[in-house]
Design a protein around this motif. Structure first.
Motif, PDB file in Angstrom:
ATOM      1  N   CYS A 164       5.758  14.723   1.371  1.00  0.00           N
ATOM      2  CA  CYS A 164       4.688  13.780   1.064  1.00  0.00           C
ATOM      3  C   CYS A 164       5.113  12.806  -0.031  1.00  0.00           C
ATOM      4  O   CYS A 164       5.887  13.158  -0.924  1.00  0.00           O
ATOM      5  CB  CYS A 164       3.440  14.537   0.610  1.00  0.00           C
ATOM      6  SG  CYS A 164       2.737  15.606   1.866  1.00  0.00           S
ATOM      7  N   TYR A 165       4.583  11.607   0.064  1.00  0.00           N
ATOM      8  CA  TYR A 165       4.811  10.559  -0.924  1.00  0.00           C
ATOM      9  C   TYR A 165       3.464   9.938  -1.249  1.00  0.00           C
ATOM     10  O   TYR A 165       2.606   9.841  -0.388  1.00  0.00           O
ATOM     11  CB  TYR A 165       5.701   9.440  -0.360  1.00  0.00           C
ATOM     12  CG  TYR A 165       6.996   9.913   0.227  1.00  0.00           C
ATOM     13  CD1 TYR A 165       8.132  10.021  -0.563  1.00  0.00           C
ATOM     14  CD2 TYR A 165       7.087  10.235   1.578  1.00  0.00           C
ATOM     15  CE1 TYR A 165       9.330  10.449  -0.020  1.00  0.00           C
ATOM     16  CE2 TYR A 165       8.283  10.660   2.121  1.00  0.00           C
ATOM     17  CZ  TYR A 165       9.399  10.763   1.319  1.00  0.00           C
ATOM     18  OH  TYR A 165      10.576  11.182   1.849  1.00  0.00           O
ATOM     19  N   LEU A 166       3.316   9.479  -2.466  1.00  0.00           N
ATOM     20  CA  LEU A 166       2.144   8.704  -2.846  1.00  0.00           C
ATOM     21  C   LEU A 166       2.656   7.333  -3.247  1.00  0.00           C
ATOM     22  O   LEU A 166       3.434   7.209  -4.198  1.00  0.00           O
ATOM     23  CB  LEU A 166       1.392   9.348  -4.006  1.00  0.00           C
ATOM     24  CG  LEU A 166       0.201   8.556  -4.535  1.00  0.00           C
ATOM     25  CD1 LEU A 166      -0.861   8.398  -3.460  1.00  0.00           C
ATOM     26  CD2 LEU A 166      -0.383   9.226  -5.761  1.00  0.00           C
ATOM     27  N   ILE A 167       2.277   6.320  -2.505  1.00  0.00           N
ATOM     28  CA  ILE A 167       2.744   4.969  -2.766  1.00  0.00           C
ATOM     29  C   ILE A 167       1.529   4.093  -3.013  1.00  0.00           C
ATOM     30  O   ILE A 167       0.663   3.961  -2.149  1.00  0.00           O
ATOM     31  CB  ILE A 167       3.559   4.416  -1.578  1.00  0.00           C
ATOM     32  CG1 ILE A 167       4.755   5.321  -1.318  1.00  0.00           C
ATOM     33  CG2 ILE A 167       3.993   2.984  -1.863  1.00  0.00           C
ATOM     34  CD1 ILE A 167       5.514   4.980  -0.055  1.00  0.00           C
ATOM     35  N   ASP A 168       1.461   3.524  -4.194  1.00  0.00           N
ATOM     36  CA  ASP A 168       0.383   2.595  -4.515  1.00  0.00           C
ATOM     37  C   ASP A 168       0.685   1.240  -3.896  1.00  0.00           C
ATOM     38  O   ASP A 168       1.824   0.774  -3.923  1.00  0.00           O
ATOM     39  CB  ASP A 168       0.240   2.428  -6.029  1.00  0.00           C
ATOM     40  CG  ASP A 168      -0.425   3.619  -6.689  1.00  0.00           C
ATOM     41  OD1 ASP A 168      -1.292   4.234  -6.040  1.00  0.00           O
ATOM     42  OD2 ASP A 168      -0.088   3.920  -7.840  1.00  0.00           O
ATOM     43  N   LYS A 201       8.604  -2.341   2.762  1.00  0.00           N
ATOM     44  CA  LYS A 201       9.961  -1.900   2.438  1.00  0.00           C
ATOM     45  C   LYS A 201      10.006  -0.378   2.269  1.00  0.00           C
ATOM     46  O   LYS A 201      10.887   0.288   2.804  1.00  0.00           O
ATOM     47  CB  LYS A 201      10.449  -2.598   1.176  1.00  0.00           C
ATOM     48  CG  LYS A 201      11.856  -2.249   0.809  1.00  0.00           C
ATOM     49  CD  LYS A 201      12.314  -3.005  -0.428  1.00  0.00           C
ATOM     50  CE  LYS A 201      13.739  -2.574  -0.740  1.00  0.00           C
ATOM     51  NZ  LYS A 201      14.154  -2.920  -2.061  1.00  0.00           N
ATOM     52  N   ALA A 202       9.039   0.171   1.530  1.00  0.00           N
ATOM     53  CA  ALA A 202       9.007   1.613   1.298  1.00  0.00           C
ATOM     54  C   ALA A 202       8.833   2.379   2.610  1.00  0.00           C
ATOM     55  O   ALA A 202       9.512   3.376   2.851  1.00  0.00           O
ATOM     56  CB  ALA A 202       7.889   1.969   0.321  1.00  0.00           C
ATOM     57  N   ILE A 203       7.946   1.900   3.481  1.00  0.00           N
ATOM     58  CA  ILE A 203       7.726   2.570   4.772  1.00  0.00           C
ATOM     59  C   ILE A 203       8.984   2.504   5.622  1.00  0.00           C
ATOM     60  O   ILE A 203       9.381   3.489   6.251  1.00  0.00           O
ATOM     61  CB  ILE A 203       6.511   1.959   5.493  1.00  0.00           C
ATOM     62  CG1 ILE A 203       5.228   2.298   4.741  1.00  0.00           C
ATOM     63  CG2 ILE A 203       6.443   2.449   6.947  1.00  0.00           C
ATOM     64  CD1 ILE A 203       4.012   1.515   5.197  1.00  0.00           C
ATOM     65  N   LEU A 223      11.504   5.033   4.019  1.00  0.00           N
ATOM     66  CA  LEU A 223      11.121   6.444   4.057  1.00  0.00           C
ATOM     67  C   LEU A 223      10.890   6.977   5.469  1.00  0.00           C
ATOM     68  O   LEU A 223      11.075   8.167   5.710  1.00  0.00           O
ATOM     69  CB  LEU A 223       9.864   6.665   3.215  1.00  0.00           C
ATOM     70  CG  LEU A 223      10.015   6.398   1.722  1.00  0.00           C
ATOM     71  CD1 LEU A 223       8.657   6.435   1.040  1.00  0.00           C
ATOM     72  CD2 LEU A 223      10.977   7.393   1.089  1.00  0.00           C
ATOM     73  N   GLN A 224      10.432   6.109   6.387  1.00  0.00           N
ATOM     74  CA  GLN A 224      10.114   6.524   7.753  1.00  0.00           C
ATOM     75  C   GLN A 224       9.274   7.815   7.757  1.00  0.00           C
ATOM     76  O   GLN A 224       9.672   8.845   8.316  1.00  0.00           O
ATOM     77  CB  GLN A 224      11.396   6.699   8.586  1.00  0.00           C
ATOM     78  CG  GLN A 224      12.097   5.401   8.899  1.00  0.00           C
ATOM     79  CD  GLN A 224      11.263   4.496   9.805  1.00  0.00           C
ATOM     80  OE1 GLN A 224      10.808   4.906  10.863  1.00  0.00           O
ATOM     81  NE2 GLN A 224      11.056   3.270   9.372  1.00  0.00           N
ATOM     82  N   TRP A 278       8.314   1.069  11.973  1.00  0.00           N
ATOM     83  CA  TRP A 278       7.698   2.389  11.945  1.00  0.00           C
ATOM     84  C   TRP A 278       6.631   2.504  13.018  1.00  0.00           C
ATOM     85  O   TRP A 278       5.883   1.566  13.298  1.00  0.00           O
ATOM     86  CB  TRP A 278       7.060   2.626  10.568  1.00  0.00           C
ATOM     87  CG  TRP A 278       6.449   3.987  10.441  1.00  0.00           C
ATOM     88  CD1 TRP A 278       7.084   5.134  10.086  1.00  0.00           C
ATOM     89  CD2 TRP A 278       5.092   4.351  10.670  1.00  0.00           C
ATOM     90  NE1 TRP A 278       6.213   6.179  10.081  1.00  0.00           N
ATOM     91  CE2 TRP A 278       4.972   5.729  10.442  1.00  0.00           C
ATOM     92  CE3 TRP A 278       3.951   3.640  11.066  1.00  0.00           C
ATOM     93  CZ2 TRP A 278       3.779   6.422  10.576  1.00  0.00           C
ATOM     94  CZ3 TRP A 278       2.758   4.330  11.199  1.00  0.00           C
ATOM     95  CH2 TRP A 278       2.685   5.700  10.958  1.00  0.00           C
ATOM     96  N   SER A 279       6.554   3.689  13.607  1.00  0.00           N
ATOM     97  CA  SER A 279       5.423   4.011  14.475  1.00  0.00           C
ATOM     98  C   SER A 279       5.085   5.476  14.243  1.00  0.00           C
ATOM     99  O   SER A 279       5.959   6.299  13.998  1.00  0.00           O
ATOM    100  CB  SER A 279       5.746   3.751  15.944  1.00  0.00           C
ATOM    101  OG  SER A 279       6.767   4.622  16.381  1.00  0.00           O
TER     102      SER A 279
END
Length: 125
Positions: free
Chosen positions: A26-30, A57-59, A62-63, A87-88
């Motif tokens: 898990c990641y928390l991205i603001d 960019k982060a998505i 990280l995929q 991403w999908s």
């Protein structure tokens, strides 16, 4: 979020939550680099719009297996950010759990089965 993890595994506490969260993938991205809660609506929308590129960019990097939005007001920003990625996957839209008891129940009811899939061996659920 910690409480939802704790509902699945009561052994999760303040000391080990972040380690479990991270180990679960898990990641928390603001969306915004700085808090926008105190901004007027127009500057807040502008700040959220400006955060879409870094979120894309982060998505892309990280995929993630899944994305969960934790604030309904940014769902459009997340959707626009996703258009710029390759991403999908599933997207779960959650209400912010902090203000209303009903939102917290929805948040926990939707999230706990997902968390269980992440942290519990498959034969346990």
């Amino acid at each position: 979020m910690r409480d939802a993890f704790r509902m699945v595994d009561p052994a999760i506490d303040d000391e080990n939550f972040f380690a479990v969260f991270q180990a679960s993938g898990c990641y928390l991205i603001d969306l915004c680099r700085r808090p926008v809660d105190d901004l007027d609506p127009k500057p807040r929308r502008a700040a959220c719009g400006a955060g879409e590129a870094s979120l894309s960019k982060a998505i892309s990097e990280l995929q993630p297996a899944m994305i969960a939005t934790l604030l309904r007001s940014i769902e459009g920003n997340v959707a626009r950010a996703l258009l710029q990625t390759n991403w999908s996957g599933p997207i779960v839209h959650l209400p912010y759990p902090g203000r209303w008891a009903r939102h917290k129940r929805i948040f926990e009811n939707v999230l706990t089965p997902i968390i269980a899939e992440l942290i519990l061996p498959s034969e346990m659920h």
